[in-house]
Every structure is written in C-alpha cells, then in structure tokens.
Write an enzyme that holds these catalytic residues in place. Structure first.
Site, PDB file in Angstrom:
ATOM      1  N   ASN A 205      31.489  34.763  32.843  1.00 56.00           N
ATOM      2  CA  ASN A 205      30.449  34.121  33.667  1.00 56.00           C
ATOM      3  C   ASN A 205      29.057  34.384  33.097  1.00 56.00           C
ATOM      4  O   ASN A 205      28.204  33.490  33.039  1.00 56.00           O
ATOM      5  CB  ASN A 205      30.472  34.673  35.096  1.00 56.00           C
ATOM      6  CG  ASN A 205      31.726  34.299  35.856  1.00 56.00           C
ATOM      7  OD1 ASN A 205      32.529  33.501  35.373  1.00 56.00           O
ATOM      8  ND2 ASN A 205      31.902  34.863  37.038  1.00 56.00           N
TER       9      ASN A 205
ATOM     10  N   ARG B 228      28.175  35.267  29.980  1.00 50.63           N
ATOM     11  CA  ARG B 228      27.949  34.606  28.687  1.00 50.63           C
ATOM     12  C   ARG B 228      27.769  33.102  28.867  1.00 50.63           C
ATOM     13  O   ARG B 228      26.956  32.477  28.183  1.00 50.63           O
ATOM     14  CB  ARG B 228      29.132  34.898  27.738  1.00 50.63           C
ATOM     15  CG  ARG B 228      29.055  36.284  27.107  1.00 50.63           C
ATOM     16  CD  ARG B 228      30.366  36.673  26.485  1.00 50.63           C
ATOM     17  NE  ARG B 228      31.309  37.158  27.489  1.00 50.63           N
ATOM     18  CZ  ARG B 228      32.602  37.403  27.252  1.00 50.63           C
ATOM     19  NH1 ARG B 228      33.111  37.198  26.055  1.00 50.63           N
ATOM     20  NH2 ARG B 228      33.373  37.876  28.206  1.00 50.63           N
TER      21      ARG B 228
ATOM     22  N   SER C 254      42.385  45.141  30.899  1.00 55.85           N
ATOM     23  CA  SER C 254      41.309  45.618  31.774  1.00 55.85           C
ATOM     24  C   SER C 254      41.801  46.071  33.153  1.00 55.85           C
ATOM     25  O   SER C 254      41.195  45.747  34.171  1.00 55.85           O
ATOM     26  CB  SER C 254      40.230  44.538  31.939  1.00 55.85           C
ATOM     27  OG  SER C 254      39.681  44.216  30.694  1.00 55.85           O
TER      28      SER C 254
ATOM     29  N   ASN D 131      33.720  47.731  38.115  1.00 57.85           N
ATOM     30  CA  ASN D 131      32.525  46.872  38.113  1.00 57.85           C
ATOM     31  C   ASN D 131      31.316  47.488  38.821  1.00 57.85           C
ATOM     32  O   ASN D 131      30.191  47.045  38.629  1.00 57.85           O
ATOM     33  CB  ASN D 131      32.817  45.504  38.769  1.00 57.85           C
ATOM     34  CG  ASN D 131      33.593  44.553  37.872  1.00 57.85           C
ATOM     35  OD1 ASN D 131      34.366  43.728  38.357  1.00 57.85           O
ATOM     36  ND2 ASN D 131      33.395  44.634  36.563  1.00 57.85           N
ATOM     37  N   TRP D 132      31.557  48.540  39.625  1.00 63.18           N
ATOM     38  CA  TRP D 132      30.447  49.142  40.378  1.00 63.18           C
ATOM     39  C   TRP D 132      29.389  49.748  39.468  1.00 63.18           C
ATOM     40  O   TRP D 132      28.283  50.054  39.911  1.00 63.18           O
ATOM     41  CB  TRP D 132      30.965  50.208  41.350  1.00 63.18           C
ATOM     42  CG  TRP D 132      31.932  49.654  42.344  1.00 63.18           C
ATOM     43  CD1 TRP D 132      33.292  49.682  42.241  1.00 63.18           C
ATOM     44  CD2 TRP D 132      31.633  48.959  43.568  1.00 63.18           C
ATOM     45  NE1 TRP D 132      33.862  49.051  43.328  1.00 63.18           N
ATOM     46  CE2 TRP D 132      32.869  48.607  44.158  1.00 63.18           C
ATOM     47  CE3 TRP D 132      30.451  48.620  44.236  1.00 63.18           C
ATOM     48  CZ2 TRP D 132      32.963  47.921  45.366  1.00 63.18           C
ATOM     49  CZ3 TRP D 132      30.540  47.936  45.441  1.00 63.18           C
ATOM     50  CH2 TRP D 132      31.777  47.593  45.987  1.00 63.18           C
TER      51      TRP D 132
ATOM     52  N   ASP E 279      36.510  35.759  33.650  1.00 60.79           N
ATOM     53  CA  ASP E 279      35.614  36.460  32.730  1.00 60.79           C
ATOM     54  C   ASP E 279      34.720  35.479  31.976  1.00 60.79           C
ATOM     55  O   ASP E 279      35.090  34.318  31.784  1.00 60.79           O
ATOM     56  CB  ASP E 279      36.438  37.277  31.734  1.00 60.79           C
ATOM     57  CG  ASP E 279      35.742  38.568  31.347  1.00 60.79           C
ATOM     58  OD1 ASP E 279      34.500  38.626  31.443  1.00 60.79           O
ATOM     59  OD2 ASP E 279      36.439  39.513  30.954  1.00 60.79           O
TER      60      ASP E 279
ATOM     61  N   SER F 224      36.421  44.608  40.000  1.00 54.51           N
ATOM     62  CA  SER F 224      37.285  45.732  39.629  1.00 54.51           C
ATOM     63  C   SER F 224      36.710  47.051  40.125  1.00 54.51           C
ATOM     64  O   SER F 224      35.526  47.151  40.464  1.00 54.51           O
ATOM     65  CB  SER F 224      37.473  45.775  38.112  1.00 54.51           C
ATOM     66  OG  SER F 224      36.410  46.459  37.500  1.00 54.51           O
ATOM     67  N   THR F 225      37.574  48.064  40.128  1.00 56.63           N
ATOM     68  CA  THR F 225      37.126  49.409  40.525  1.00 56.63           C
ATOM     69  C   THR F 225      36.066  49.913  39.541  1.00 56.63           C
ATOM     70  O   THR F 225      35.364  50.866  39.843  1.00 56.63           O
ATOM     71  CB  THR F 225      38.321  50.399  40.560  1.00 56.63           C
ATOM     72  OG1 THR F 225      39.097  50.230  39.357  1.00 56.63           O
ATOM     73  CG2 THR F 225      39.228  50.148  41.738  1.00 56.63           C
TER      74      THR F 225
ATOM     75  N   GLU G  59      54.158  36.755  30.502  1.00 57.68           N
ATOM     76  CA  GLU G  59      53.735  36.115  29.259  1.00 57.68           C
ATOM     77  C   GLU G  59      52.208  36.066  29.239  1.00 57.68           C
ATOM     78  O   GLU G  59      51.584  35.664  30.232  1.00 57.68           O
ATOM     79  CB  GLU G  59      54.297  34.680  29.187  1.00 57.68           C
ATOM     80  CG  GLU G  59      55.803  34.621  29.063  1.00 57.68           C
ATOM     81  CD  GLU G  59      56.312  35.147  27.721  1.00 57.68           C
ATOM     82  OE1 GLU G  59      55.600  35.002  26.706  1.00 57.68           O
ATOM     83  OE2 GLU G  59      57.430  35.699  27.697  1.00 57.68           O
TER      84      GLU G  59
ATOM     85  N   ARG H 284      44.144  35.636  30.122  1.00 52.18           N
ATOM     86  CA  ARG H 284      42.868  36.276  29.817  1.00 52.18           C
ATOM     87  C   ARG H 284      41.981  35.194  29.253  1.00 52.18           C
ATOM     88  O   ARG H 284      42.406  34.397  28.428  1.00 52.18           O
ATOM     89  CB  ARG H 284      43.048  37.376  28.765  1.00 52.18           C
ATOM     90  CG  ARG H 284      43.374  38.783  29.237  1.00 52.18           C
ATOM     91  CD  ARG H 284      42.548  39.443  30.289  1.00 52.18           C
ATOM     92  NE  ARG H 284      41.155  39.186  30.460  1.00 52.18           N
ATOM     93  CZ  ARG H 284      40.214  40.114  30.438  1.00 52.18           C
ATOM     94  NH1 ARG H 284      40.491  41.361  30.161  1.00 52.18           N
ATOM     95  NH2 ARG H 284      38.969  39.807  30.709  1.00 52.18           N
TER      96      ARG H 284
HETATM   97  C1  IPE Z   1      33.274  38.035  35.113  1.00 60.63           C
HETATM   98  O1  IPE Z   1      32.250  37.602  34.294  1.00 60.63           O
HETATM   99  C2  IPE Z   1      32.872  38.093  36.551  1.00 60.63           C
HETATM  100  C3  IPE Z   1      33.112  39.357  37.269  1.00 60.63           C
HETATM  101  C4  IPE Z   1      33.295  40.548  36.775  1.00 60.63           C
HETATM  102  C5  IPE Z   1      33.085  39.247  38.706  1.00 60.63           C
HETATM  103  P1  IPE Z   1      31.378  38.665  33.543  1.00 60.63           P
HETATM  104  O2  IPE Z   1      30.272  39.086  34.446  1.00 60.63           O
HETATM  105  O3  IPE Z   1      32.229  39.785  33.048  1.00 60.63           O
HETATM  106  O4  IPE Z   1      30.801  37.829  32.338  1.00 60.63           O
HETATM  107  P2  IPE Z   1      30.541  38.344  30.851  1.00 60.63           P
HETATM  108  O5  IPE Z   1      31.817  38.974  30.366  1.00 60.63           O
HETATM  109  O6  IPE Z   1      29.404  39.313  30.904  1.00 60.63           O
HETATM  110  O7  IPE Z   1      30.203  37.101  30.098  1.00 60.63           O
HETATM  111 MG    MG Z   2      33.164  40.322  31.280  1.00 63.15          MG
END
Ligand code: IPE
Ligand code: MG
Length: 216
Positions: free
Chosen positions: A4, A6, A171, A50-51, A2, A47-48, A182, A163
């Site tokens: 990427n 930002r 998530s 992210n689409w 997570d 993820s399911t 843990e 995380r």
């Molecule tokens: C995670 O980075 C990458 C994937 C979901 C593949 P993000 O794209 O969620 O980056 P932020 O959270 O917007 O910074």
């Molecule tokens: Mg993210």
C-alpha cells in the site's frame, strides 16, 4: 495485503492514501471471491509486529478497520457471509473490539463464504495462545487439539497463500495452517488487486500438482 505504501509513493501520495485504496481492493477481492465460488478467504490486515510503525499510521489503520466494520462488514453479515477474525483483538480500541465482536456474533449462523480477517494477528502468537488453552483445559497436545484451539478452529487449511508486492516471505501469517498450502507470488501492489487478480491466482493454482507428502 502488502505494498500500500509503495503504491502511494509511486503516485507521490501519502501512505495513508495507499491504505485507503487498499480498502477498496479488499472490497473488490471479497466480492470476486464470493462470485467465483471461493469458500473461505483470509486476509492479513494488521500484524502483531505492525505496532512498531509511527503512531499516525497506526491510528489511520485503526480508523479504517473501525470504518470497515461499521460499513462493509455489517453489509457482509446481511449477505450471509460468515465474517470472523483471527488475532488478539483486545489491543484494539474498546469500541472497535465491541463492533468486531458484535459482527462475528451476528454472522455466526450464516452459511455463505467465510471472510476471515487477521487483526493484531501473528502466527506464533496464535499457536502459543492455542497451547496455553490446552494447558488450561488439561488436554493432550495433539495436532487435532491444536487445530481446534487456533483462531481458525473449524476452518480448512488454506489451499493457496498469496504474497503480493513482490514479497517472498510468510511474515508470521498462518504458520500452522500453511503446512501444505500452495504459494502464489504476485508482484502487484495490493491496491491494484481485483477480480482479474483473483482469477489469475486461481488459474495458477489449478496448474499445481498437490501430493501432501505422498506420491502421485
Ligand atoms: C500493507 O502495506 C498494509 C498493512 C500493513 C496494513 P504496507 O504498509 O506494508 O506497504 P509497503 O510495504 O510499505 O509498500
Ligand atoms: Mg509492507
């Protein structure tokens, strides 16, 4: 994985660049896990949910997954890694599905580190699919039967769930499997991850006392 987006924004770069550097981090982390003796490691790539992102971003993520399969994963199979996947792969482009299936097949008799990648993965979806399989096979609903029908069948429950990027929620990741994991919360964005981060995580974990609901 997570942060990427930002990470890229902070550098005034497009989100895509953050994902590209995220792939480099993935390679470093897998190499570090192997080097440090981690037996199984799972990643959440797509993820399911992210689409719902813009098509352009989804397309670039799908391109990266295909490229990673064609280049890195093939190499991992040759290095004796057990590469496997969790999630509903059938929503992916056909050629990507074929590439992933052939990698999983080629790696199935390997004996090294398990590298498990969640693609179009959702914990709820995985549990629902396992339950549906039990119905189809007319099997009783037991913890053991659910375990053996999840995408992670045969794997151990994760000792650690990491995380990153300051997020403090699960998530929809490995909902069933994380019962006694843990949690390690890291502020670093994913593209900054590497061997040093993995060592920091293991060090923090080694200071935890695990009781699994029992007493010490
Ligand atoms: C995670 O980075 C990458 C994937 C979901 C593949 P993000 O794209 O969620 O980056 P932020 O959270 O917007 O910074
Ligand atoms: Mg993210």
């Amino acid at each position: 994985m997570d942060g990427n987006g930002r990470w890229a924004k902070r550098r005034l770069m497009p989100r895509k660049y953050g994902h590209k550097m995220g792939v480099e981090a993935l390679k470093r982390v897998i190499a570090a896990c192997d080097k440090l003796g981690v037996k199984e490691v799972s990643f959440f790539a797509l993820s399911t949910e992210n689409w719902s992102r813009p098509k352009d971003e989804i397309d670039s993520l799908l391109d990266m997954i295909k490229k990673f399969a064609d280049e890195e994963m093939k190499e991992y199979v040759g290095k004796n890694y057990r590469v496997r996947f969790m999630g509903e792969l059938h929503r992916l482009p056909l050629e990507t599905q074929r590439a992933l299936e052939s990698i999983a097949q080629a790696a199935k008799d390997n004996t090294g580190i398990v590298v498990n990648i969640g693609i179009n993965y959702g914990g709820r979806d995985e549990i629902a699919r396992a339950a549906e399989k039990l119905v189809q096979e007319n099997l009783p609903v037991t913890v053991e039967n659910i375990n053996s029908h999840l995408d992670t069948a045969g794997m151990h429950d994760p000792d650690i769930i990491v995380r990153c990027a300051g997020e403090k929620r699960l998530s929809n990741f490995m909902l069933w499997q994380c019962a006694y994991s843990e949690f390690v919360l890291i502020d670093d964005y994913w593209p900054d991850f590497g061997e040093e981060t993995v060592m920091r995580i293991i060090k923090e974990y080694s200071g935890r006392e695990r009781r699994f609901g029992g007493l010490k």
